[in-house]
Design a protein around this motif. Sequence first.
Motif, mmCIF file in Angstrom:
data_model
loop_
_atom_site.group_PDB
_atom_site.id
_atom_site.type_symbol
_atom_site.label_atom_id
_atom_site.label_comp_id
_atom_site.label_asym_id
_atom_site.label_seq_id
_atom_site.Cartn_x
_atom_site.Cartn_y
_atom_site.Cartn_z
ATOM 1 N N LEU A 311 62.313 23.248 87.504
ATOM 2 C CA LEU A 311 62.216 22.234 88.552
ATOM 3 C C LEU A 311 61.634 22.844 89.820
ATOM 4 C CD1 LEU A 311 62.923 19.504 89.925
ATOM 5 C CD2 LEU A 311 65.213 20.433 90.334
ATOM 6 N N LEU A 312 60.564 22.230 90.342
ATOM 7 C CA LEU A 312 60.012 22.585 91.653
ATOM 8 C C LEU A 312 60.194 21.373 92.556
ATOM 9 C CD1 LEU A 312 58.736 24.770 89.827
ATOM 10 C CD2 LEU A 312 56.677 24.620 91.229
ATOM 11 N N ARG A 313 60.881 21.574 93.685
ATOM 12 C CA ARG A 313 61.272 20.426 94.496
ATOM 13 C C ARG A 313 61.208 20.774 95.972
ATOM 14 N NH1 ARG A 313 67.610 21.151 92.763
ATOM 15 N NH2 ARG A 313 67.953 23.068 93.937
ATOM 16 N N GLY A 314 61.278 19.723 96.796
ATOM 17 C CA GLY A 314 61.451 19.915 98.224
ATOM 18 C C GLY A 314 60.401 20.787 98.860
ATOM 19 N N GLU A 315 59.139 20.414 98.721
ATOM 20 C CA GLU A 315 58.044 21.156 99.336
ATOM 21 C C GLU A 315 57.884 22.563 98.770
ATOM 22 O OE1 GLU A 315 58.331 20.931 103.551
ATOM 23 O OE2 GLU A 315 58.481 18.748 103.590
ATOM 24 N N ALA A 316 58.261 22.756 97.541
ATOM 25 C CA ALA A 316 57.899 24.002 96.856
ATOM 26 C C ALA A 316 56.376 24.044 96.742
ATOM 27 C CB ALA A 316 58.543 24.050 95.479
ATOM 28 N N SER A 317 55.772 25.151 97.162
ATOM 29 C CA SER A 317 54.314 25.178 97.236
ATOM 30 C C SER A 317 53.742 26.504 96.760
ATOM 31 C CB SER A 317 53.845 24.904 98.671
ATOM 32 O OG SER A 317 54.317 25.896 99.552
ATOM 33 N N ASN A 318 52.565 26.412 96.170
ATOM 34 C CA ASN A 318 51.786 27.599 95.770
ATOM 35 C C ASN A 318 52.561 28.515 94.834
ATOM 36 O OD1 ASN A 318 49.578 26.799 97.448
ATOM 37 N ND2 ASN A 318 50.709 27.584 99.207
ATOM 38 N N ASN A 319 53.387 27.931 93.991
ATOM 39 C CA ASN A 319 54.095 28.708 92.977
ATOM 40 C C ASN A 319 53.318 28.675 91.665
ATOM 41 O OD1 ASN A 319 56.777 29.247 94.449
ATOM 42 N ND2 ASN A 319 56.523 27.036 94.667
ATOM 43 N N LEU A 320 53.478 29.721 90.880
ATOM 44 C CA LEU A 320 52.855 29.806 89.561
ATOM 45 C C LEU A 320 53.932 29.691 88.494
ATOM 46 C CD1 LEU A 320 50.487 30.422 87.622
ATOM 47 C CD2 LEU A 320 51.011 32.870 87.956
ATOM 48 N N VAL A 321 53.784 28.710 87.606
ATOM 49 C CA VAL A 321 54.671 28.539 86.447
ATOM 50 C C VAL A 321 53.793 28.728 85.218
ATOM 51 C CG1 VAL A 321 56.234 26.977 85.243
ATOM 52 C CG2 VAL A 321 56.155 26.975 87.748
ATOM 53 N N ARG A 322 53.898 29.883 84.570
ATOM 54 C CA ARG A 322 52.922 30.238 83.535
ATOM 55 C C ARG A 322 53.600 30.802 82.289
ATOM 56 N NH1 ARG A 322 49.379 35.000 85.245
ATOM 57 N NH2 ARG A 322 51.030 36.191 84.198
ATOM 58 N N SER A 323 53.115 30.378 81.151
ATOM 59 C CA SER A 323 53.477 30.973 79.850
ATOM 60 C C SER A 323 54.969 30.916 79.579
ATOM 61 C CB SER A 323 52.972 32.425 79.780
ATOM 62 O OG SER A 323 51.574 32.482 79.958
ATOM 63 N N ASN A 324 55.619 29.885 80.051
ATOM 64 C CA ASN A 324 57.024 29.683 79.734
ATOM 65 C C ASN A 324 57.162 28.786 78.507
ATOM 66 O OD1 ASN A 324 58.357 30.857 82.319
ATOM 67 N ND2 ASN A 324 56.750 29.489 83.078
ATOM 68 N N THR A 325 58.246 28.982 77.763
ATOM 69 C CA THR A 325 58.606 28.089 76.667
ATOM 70 C C THR A 325 59.840 27.318 77.090
ATOM 71 O OG1 THR A 325 57.704 29.598 75.004
ATOM 72 C CG2 THR A 325 59.293 27.952 74.255
ATOM 73 N N VAL A 326 59.692 26.005 77.200
ATOM 74 C CA VAL A 326 60.757 25.150 77.723
ATOM 75 C C VAL A 326 61.090 24.122 76.650
ATOM 76 C CG1 VAL A 326 61.479 23.662 79.609
ATOM 77 C CG2 VAL A 326 59.825 25.489 80.043
ATOM 78 N N THR A 327 62.286 24.203 76.100
ATOM 79 C CA THR A 327 62.644 23.333 74.987
ATOM 80 C C THR A 327 64.013 22.701 75.200
ATOM 81 O OG1 THR A 327 63.719 25.097 73.694
ATOM 82 C CG2 THR A 327 61.348 24.813 73.409
ATOM 83 N N ASP A 328 64.164 21.511 74.612
ATOM 84 C CA ASP A 328 65.467 20.840 74.499
ATOM 85 C C ASP A 328 66.137 20.611 75.842
ATOM 86 O OD1 ASP A 328 65.895 20.688 71.451
ATOM 87 O OD2 ASP A 328 65.345 22.786 71.751
ATOM 88 N N SER A 329 65.374 20.202 76.835
ATOM 89 C CA SER A 329 65.949 19.858 78.137
ATOM 90 C C SER A 329 66.565 18.460 78.064
ATOM 91 C CB SER A 329 64.879 19.896 79.221
ATOM 92 O OG SER A 329 64.272 21.178 79.274
ATOM 93 N N ALA A 330 67.714 18.285 78.722
ATOM 94 C CA ALA A 330 68.397 16.996 78.688
ATOM 95 C C ALA A 330 67.682 15.940 79.520
ATOM 96 C CB ALA A 330 69.839 17.151 79.164
ATOM 97 N N ARG A 331 66.818 16.344 80.417
ATOM 98 C CA ARG A 331 65.975 15.408 81.156
ATOM 99 C C ARG A 331 64.512 15.805 80.914
ATOM 100 N NH1 ARG A 331 68.418 14.342 87.044
ATOM 101 N NH2 ARG A 331 66.821 12.700 86.949
ATOM 102 N N ASP A 332 63.821 16.268 81.938
ATOM 103 C CA ASP A 332 62.408 16.639 81.787
ATOM 104 C C ASP A 332 62.263 18.139 81.535
ATOM 105 O OD1 ASP A 332 61.616 13.963 82.403
ATOM 106 O OD2 ASP A 332 61.937 14.407 84.522
#
Length: 534
Positions: A311-332
């Motif tokens: 989750l990136l929220r509240g004016e989170a800026s210029n962050n890099l989210v790369r090559s992650n494996t994200v599975t089975d989240s209860a929401r997004d």
Amino acid sequence: MSGRARTRRVATWVVVAAVVFSAGTVGATTAETPDGSGDAVELSECTSVSSAGTYVIGGDLRANGSEPCLRVTADDVRIVGDGHALSGDGDGVGVVADGVTNVTVENLTVTGFEAGVRFRGVDGGSLRGVAAVANADDGVQLRSTTGVLVVSTRADGNVDDGIVLDDADDNRIESSAFRRNGGDNGGDGVLLRNGSDDNVIRLSVADENVDDGIDLDNASGNLLESNLVRENVGLENADGIELRDADDNVIRRNTVRNNLDDGIDLARSDGNTVSRNTVTGNRNDGIPVGVAENNRIVGNVVRDSGSDGILLRGEASNNLVRSNTVTDSARDGILLRLGARGNRIVGNTVTDSVRDGIVLRNATANVVRGSVVRDNADDGIEIDYGGDRNLVQRNDVFDNGAEGIRLHRSTGTRLLDNRVWRNGADGINVTDARGAVLVRNVANGNADNGVELTRVTASAVVESTTRENGANGIRLDHVRRVVVALTDGDDNGDGDVTVVESANVWTIDRSDPRSEPAVLEALIRRVTGLDVSV
């Protein structure tokens, strides 16, 4: 005591000084090495250590009152517990070293004090095999220390924090355990605060604490590596690892699981690297980043999160989210919202979310590129409610329960070179949007339309391939000032291009003289106001 250095029992001496202007007396007990021979001194009672040397605890010692059981006032002191314990009555400190150099405490249990061990202004030394257990405040306190090694040490069942580093730099915590610490007002396993910088915490365990497993509060340049942080569940906001106002830290190869709140939480923290961690089964978000910039969230496995995966929220800026494996989240799987801006979501695999795979909601000028987004229960990628001027490019989006890619109430977003297939509704759905650019997308085999635009203005669909979709290849419904050019549609259920109740729609096939690139680009610019390269 066989096998250790030759130990000499020395009589402790008591200095009783009569003070003329006092109604009482002052007593002090001091252990010394009188002749400087280097032999170990055996301690048989609580005392002050005022000379360099090795001191061996001769048996369990009991302290009463607020004075420390052992006070070290000399440099180059080694205290060997030999498996014995110092016990207090809820007050005082078990071992205190203040303003000295190279102090080591080893193989000693310290219990029942206000604080177990306190090093203040100590330069160098170590805690080895120390157990700080059931103290009324913190287990271990390192205040303004440098170069202290804490190894094979445990802090268990203390009423506040297990170990606290306060304005302490360049220390190392290794192969240690911080468990079941905290009380009604919280308590972390490991707490770094007030400018504690450039420390290392590795190969350690922080579990079952009331508040966070590891908490960095105004602490920068630290390394957290290969730790197990689990089941910190005492308070509603008990995170596995939390960073608050903490910059330029490295969090890597940790296992963070089954914590009551978030797995790894970054708040108001910039320039951190969170890489190759396994973050599973946390009851809220896996890795949330809030009001923070220039962080790198890279190569993590985020699984079974109770809310969103990343989750990136509240004016989170210029962050890099790369090559992650994200599975089975209860929401997004990955969610950007509340003003997240200028972030790059690149090369991730997002699967099996209960809602959407990747969501940009009220998030502007972000990039979603090169990701695999599949088998999510709702949409694969959704951009919604003020998600403007985003770029979605070269993603593989398939087998999602609803739309592959959905744009809703978005302005100026570009979808380029995506492959979108076998989704449960439309491949690409654009609704109530303006200035959308769809170029070189492939949308095949979706249950409904390949591409659908509804109530869309000033937009362009160029060089799209739409085949074997259940309804239309491209459907335009109540659109205005839209150019559809150079499309390749075949074997769609209801037709390749369908236009319903729309105005000022231009369809250009490859045989049209206006399909020449410069001419087509000029036409798109004139009709929509958009610059599109063909």
